[in-house]
Enzyme design. Structure first.
Site, PDB file in Angstrom:
ATOM      1  N   LYS A 264       0.835  -1.202   0.000  1.00 43.97           N
ATOM      2  CA  LYS A 264       0.000   0.000   0.000  1.00 43.97           C
ATOM      3  C   LYS A 264       0.873   1.257   0.000  1.00 43.97           C
ATOM      4  CE  LYS A 264      -3.348   2.280   2.929  1.00 43.97           C
ATOM      5  NZ  LYS A 264      -2.636   2.685   4.143  1.00 43.97           N
TER       6      LYS A 264
ATOM      7  N   ASP B 124      -6.959   1.845   0.761  1.00 45.59           N
ATOM      8  CA  ASP B 124      -7.026   2.066   2.206  1.00 45.59           C
ATOM      9  C   ASP B 124      -8.464   1.808   2.670  1.00 45.59           C
ATOM     10  OD1 ASP B 124      -8.515   4.219   1.447  1.00 45.59           O
ATOM     11  OD2 ASP B 124      -7.399   5.685   2.623  1.00 45.59           O
TER      12      ASP B 124
END
Ligand code: SF4
Length: 214
Positions: A124, A142
């Site tokens: 991420k 997210d």
């Protein structure tokens, strides 16, 4: 989980997002690729505003891997002690700074694999850095994107990897670059977790969420 919206609906949604905010920006403050890596790594389980408050003073004194090493772990820890998990994060920032100095000549590498090999940098974080600094259409999923994607049907998926694939597979190419920030901003300010603001939502007519608020 909503059904995947079709091509025309997705195109219309991103056309509206684009009209509302043509150049969406991330909210994490940084002055170069290195400080962006640090800011994103610090932002895990913390708000962007909280990270910015701590990094503003830090980046004034240390905005390169070598300067972070010169500052040292104790002083770095002190700078970021208002951020959750700060001890662990400080340790990782020191370790990644050392690797950048020793193995990359102090320059942040720009492949996902190289970024992910750094301590405290997961897929991420790597995707956020690739997207924000190198403008590569990488999709970092997210909590906001996961929620918006699954409620609306823009990019449904049972886990973050499935949502990442749904974005890559279904969003037209010209919207891929900014999809990350449009979805985050939509989740942060409109499609909020507890009580989404469906009445003020510019994609309400296309969204498939069954429990829209009145
Ligand atoms: S209509 Fe409501 S649930 Fe659907 S995207 Fe908008 S805010 Fe979220």
């Amino acid at each position: 989980m909503a059904k995947q919206l079709d091509y025309q609906a997705i195109r219309e949604i991103f056309t509206r997002f684009q009209a509302g905010e043509p150049e969406p920006k991330g909210e994490l403050e940084h002055v170069n690729a290195f400080t962006l890596v640090v800011a994103v790594a610090l932002s895990a389980q913390a708000t962007d505003a909280g990270v910015n408050k701590a990094t503003r003073a830090l980046f004034e004194v240390a905005d390169t891997p070598q300067k972070i090493l010169d500052l040292g772990e104790a002083a770095l820890t002190d700078h970021i002690r208002t951020i959750g998990l700060y001890r662990n994060k400080a340790r990782n920032v020191i370790r990644l700074s050392r690797i950048l100095v020793e193995e990359y000549g102090g320059v942040v590498p720009n492949s996902r694999a190289a970024l992910q090999s750094l301590p405290g940098v997961g897929r991420k974080t790597a995707n956020v850095v690739l997207n924000m600094w190198w403008h590569y259409p990488a999709q970092a999923v997210d909590t906001h994107i996961f929620r918006v994607g699954n409620r609306s049907g823009i990019c449904p998926g049972k886990d973050v990897d499935a949502v990442e694939r749904a974005i890559e597979d279904n969003i037209p190419v010209e919207f891929q670059q900014h999809a990350h920030h449009w979805l985050i901003l939509h989740g942060r300010y409109t499609c909020v977790a507890r009580k989404p603001k469906c009445n003020a939502c510019l994609i309400r007519d296309l969204c498939q969420f069954e429990d829209k608020t009145e």
